[in-house]
Design an enzyme around this catalytic site. Structure first.
Site, mmCIF file in Angstrom:
data_model
loop_
_atom_site.group_PDB
_atom_site.id
_atom_site.type_symbol
_atom_site.label_atom_id
_atom_site.label_comp_id
_atom_site.label_asym_id
_atom_site.label_seq_id
_atom_site.Cartn_x
_atom_site.Cartn_y
_atom_site.Cartn_z
ATOM 1 N N ASN A 27 0.808 -1.237 0.000
ATOM 2 C CA ASN A 27 0.000 0.000 0.000
ATOM 3 C C ASN A 27 0.834 1.277 0.000
ATOM 4 O O ASN A 27 0.350 2.326 -0.391
ATOM 5 C CB ASN A 27 -1.000 -0.006 1.162
ATOM 6 C CG ASN A 27 -0.328 0.108 2.513
ATOM 7 O OD1 ASN A 27 0.803 -0.339 2.681
ATOM 8 N ND2 ASN A 27 -1.011 0.703 3.466
ATOM 9 N N LYS A 51 11.714 -8.547 0.871
ATOM 10 C CA LYS A 51 10.655 -9.333 0.215
ATOM 11 C C LYS A 51 9.418 -8.434 0.161
ATOM 12 O O LYS A 51 8.712 -8.258 1.149
ATOM 13 C CB LYS A 51 10.400 -10.605 1.031
ATOM 14 C CG LYS A 51 9.030 -11.261 0.918
ATOM 15 C CD LYS A 51 8.657 -11.768 -0.458
ATOM 16 C CE LYS A 51 7.261 -12.391 -0.410
ATOM 17 N NZ LYS A 51 6.168 -11.380 -0.559
ATOM 18 N N GLY A 53 2.665 -5.065 8.070
ATOM 19 C CA GLY A 53 1.542 -5.814 7.509
ATOM 20 C C GLY A 53 0.504 -6.067 8.584
ATOM 21 O O GLY A 53 0.369 -5.289 9.529
ATOM 22 N N SER A 54 -0.195 -7.193 8.444
ATOM 23 C CA SER A 54 -1.314 -7.447 9.353
ATOM 24 C C SER A 54 -0.839 -8.095 10.661
ATOM 25 O O SER A 54 0.259 -8.659 10.731
ATOM 26 C CB SER A 54 -2.310 -8.390 8.675
ATOM 27 O OG SER A 54 -1.741 -9.677 8.575
ATOM 28 N N GLY A 80 2.060 -10.798 11.138
ATOM 29 C CA GLY A 80 3.123 -10.315 12.026
ATOM 30 C C GLY A 80 3.449 -11.322 13.114
ATOM 31 O O GLY A 80 4.622 -11.522 13.461
ATOM 32 N N GLU A 114 5.325 -3.534 12.475
ATOM 33 C CA GLU A 114 4.441 -2.383 12.258
ATOM 34 C C GLU A 114 3.146 -2.968 11.714
ATOM 35 O O GLU A 114 3.069 -3.325 10.543
ATOM 36 C CB GLU A 114 5.102 -1.431 11.256
ATOM 37 C CG GLU A 114 4.501 -0.069 11.221
ATOM 38 C CD GLU A 114 4.586 0.575 12.583
ATOM 39 O OE1 GLU A 114 3.509 0.752 13.184
ATOM 40 O OE2 GLU A 114 5.694 0.866 13.043
ATOM 41 N N CYS A 125 -2.720 1.788 6.883
ATOM 42 C CA CYS A 125 -2.839 1.337 8.272
ATOM 43 C C CYS A 125 -3.276 2.501 9.148
ATOM 44 O O CYS A 125 -3.744 2.292 10.267
ATOM 45 C CB CYS A 125 -1.556 0.695 8.757
ATOM 46 S SG CYS A 125 -0.127 1.701 8.542
ATOM 47 N N GLU A 127 -9.847 -4.347 12.008
ATOM 48 C CA GLU A 127 -9.368 -3.553 10.874
ATOM 49 C C GLU A 127 -10.062 -4.009 9.595
ATOM 50 O O GLU A 127 -10.166 -5.204 9.330
ATOM 51 C CB GLU A 127 -7.845 -3.745 10.731
ATOM 52 C CG GLU A 127 -7.255 -2.861 9.648
ATOM 53 C CD GLU A 127 -5.729 -2.905 9.604
ATOM 54 O OE1 GLU A 127 -5.157 -3.981 9.825
ATOM 55 O OE2 GLU A 127 -5.133 -1.841 9.350
ATOM 56 N N GLU A 145 9.315 3.738 13.229
ATOM 57 C CA GLU A 145 9.967 3.916 11.938
ATOM 58 C C GLU A 145 10.138 5.402 11.679
ATOM 59 O O GLU A 145 9.429 6.230 12.240
ATOM 60 C CB GLU A 145 9.118 3.290 10.840
ATOM 61 C CG GLU A 145 8.852 1.831 11.135
ATOM 62 C CD GLU A 145 8.830 0.968 9.909
ATOM 63 O OE1 GLU A 145 9.898 0.552 9.457
ATOM 64 O OE2 GLU A 145 7.730 0.721 9.415
HETATM 65 C C1 UN1 Z 1 0.733 2.797 6.053
HETATM 66 O O1 UN1 Z 1 -0.433 2.867 5.722
HETATM 67 O O2 UN1 Z 1 1.259 1.662 6.266
HETATM 68 O O3 UN1 Z 1 0.638 8.485 7.793
HETATM 69 C C2 UN1 Z 1 1.637 3.943 6.169
HETATM 70 C C3 UN1 Z 1 0.308 8.079 6.673
HETATM 71 C C4 UN1 Z 1 1.382 7.734 5.662
HETATM 72 C C5 UN1 Z 1 1.969 6.392 5.940
HETATM 73 C C6 UN1 Z 1 0.977 5.286 6.047
HETATM 74 N N1 UN1 Z 1 2.411 8.744 5.719
HETATM 75 O O4 UN1 Z 1 -0.853 7.944 6.351
#
Ligand code: UN1
Length: 485
Positions: A134, A157, A209-210, A214, A232, A266, A367, A446
């Site tokens: 994404n 990957k 990821g999910s 994870g 994350e 996310c 989610e 991050e």
């Molecule tokens: C994500 O969806 O994994 O804050 C990252 C934000 C973006 C990063 C999203 N700068 O929405």
């Protein structure tokens, strides 16, 4: 060798590229190659590594238009957002390059005379990265640039839905001077990801990821011993709207936060926790704006909302909406897949608003990763904060209010890694840490100055130049010690 195809999510017959499905033996080979290349890279002074990263940022900036089109083509992001994805990587390059010429550790006055005490960072060797589709350029940049600055080799990957974007990003790094063997890409599905996570030659594993995936990555990473592991994971991000909020702002924020990137961030806004006094007007206006959004081919500049990534993703979203209705929610708009002329086979899901959602409903807790906004009416500020905090995720949240005390009480009480005031839950900037609490992550962040922590180990260094044995904690005080004066 078996291959798979990466396709345009707006028209799955349109193949973006064909890639090999790598197995564990292929992962072994690239980890070994990256480890060899890393031995020379780690000897390069940090500012010299930073120069290469800055050069990679310049290549990405030069190629921004082409990369933007590739992100739109492969990941289905509308052009302005695809451009933002690439820009985030350019910004990250600038930031990380600057870090290469900034503080690299702490120095403290020693308790003893003629002695120095400081910390420095050292690489972990080869890092294993597993990244989603994404943010197919930005997220590799969040991980690869700090990993390189720290002196590591990289094996990445990428998601099977965005291999071309990852290859293009890595090609930009190589053009800029990153040794070709230092950053290697492996492709495929679960097998190479698991092989990377479990590989004893990998010193740090970083996954975005999910939550369920994870957990598997974490189990694999720990199977062959403790190592740095950064997760994350998901979000179920809430926007609180108080009765004194600027509703124009709240409407725009909710629409962008919930339906931008087709809700597939996310950080996407998926819960609107609104005071009953303004709920009716806010929902009506969000529904009206949602209806005005143009769904279509993300590479068409007039389009606001692209497809979701796959047909099965659309089915999952539809299933969650159906379950919400079963639990008592009402579909105020959307709630269906949409056929877009000229986008045969593309999975489009209409921007959806669900009202009458209660905090216990699944749609309020799980989610969705799609354009679905659940509206919960809550009167009290403390109750609203409790609802924000009542779930397992803790990534991002927003509060809309004109009152500074209300806003700051919410900032203080909300248990998430990121909080916005009068701005939506999406749009984090890279100089500050990105990450979440609870099941969203395991404590690493991050980007920001601390983005390097997941890819490096601290080393504490003491240098005693007194020429004699000094004993910390049990030595005499230097002023009482004639030899030390
Ligand atoms: C994500 O969806 O994994 O804050 C990252 C934000 C973006 C990063 C999203 N700068 O929405």
């Amino acid at each position: 060798m078996t291959t798979f195809r990466s396709v345009n999510p707006a028209r799955p017959d349109d193949v973006v590229g064909e890639y090999p499905v790598h197995d564990a033996a292929a992962v072994d080979a690239v980890v070994a190659a990256a480890a060899d290349a890393q031995r020379a890279w780690r000897r390069l002074p940090v500012p010299a590594r930073a120069d290469v990263i800055a050069a990679a940022g310049a290549v990405l900036a030069r190629d921004k238009d082409g990369l933007t089109d590739l992100v739109a083509h492969e990941a289905g992001k509308v052009l302005v957002e695809a451009g933002g994805d690439v820009q985030e990587a350019v910004d990250m390059a600038h930031f990380v390059a600057g870090q290469g010429r900034s503080a690299w550790g702490e120095i403290v006055p020693s308790e003893l005379g003629d002695k120095l005490a400081w910390t420095t960072r050292q690489p972990v060797g080869v890092v294993g990265l597993i990244t989603p589709w994404n943010f197919p350029v930005a997220i590799p940049s969040w991980k690869i640039f700090p990993a390189l600055l720290a002196g590591n080799g990289v094996v990445i990957k990428p998601s099977e839905h965005a291999p071309a974007c990852c290859e293009a990003f890595v090609a930009a790094c190589v053009e800029a001077g990153v040794p070709a063997d230092l950053v290697k890409v492996v492709h495929g599905f679960a097998e190479p990801a698991a092989a990377l996570a479990v590989h004893p030659g990998v010193g740090a594993v970083s996954f975005t990821g999910s939550v369920p995936t994870g957990r598997k990555v974490a189990a694999s990473a720990m199977e062959t011993g403790p190592r740095l592991l950064s997760l994350e994971l998901g979000g179920k991000n809430a926007m609180i709207v108080r009765p004194d909020a600027d509703l124009d702002l709240a409407v725009e924020g909710a629409v962008f936060g919930a339906f931008g990137t087709s809700g597939q961030r996310c950080t996407s806004t998926s819960r609107l926790i609104v005071h009953p006094d303004v709920a009716g007007e806010l929902v009506d206006r969000v529904v009206k704006r949602a209806g005005e959004l143009r769904l279509g081919d993300p590479r068409d500049p007039g389009v606001d909302v692209g497809p979701v990534i796959t047909g099965s993703s659309a089915e999952r979203i539809a299933g969650m909406v159906a379950a919400a209705v079963d639990e008592g929610a009402t579909v105020a708009c959307g709630g269906e897949t949409v056929t877009v002329p000229g986008c045969d086979g593309g999975a489009f899901y209409a921007p959806t608003v669900l009202t009458g959602v209660r905090p216990g409903h699944r749609i309020a807790r799980e989610e969705v990763f799609g354009p679905v906004l659940a509206v919960l009416e809550v009167a009290g500020l403390d109750d609203a904060i409790d609802v924000v905090n009542s779930i397992e995720y803790g990534l991002s949240a927003a509060v809309y209010s004109r009152d500074i005390a209300t806003a700051l009480r919410a900032v203080d009480g909300i248990d998430t890694g990121i909080v916005y005031v009068n701005a939506p839950t999406i749009g984090a900037e890279i100089p500050l840490p990105f990450g979440g609490t609870k099941h969203t992550g395991n404590g690493f962040r991050e980007a920001g100055t601390r983005g390097i922590e997941q890819f490096s180990q601290l080393k504490t260094v003491y240098v005693d130049y007194s020429g004699r044995l000094q004993k910390a904690q049990i030595d005499t005080h230097p002023l009482d010690d004639p030899e030390a004066q």
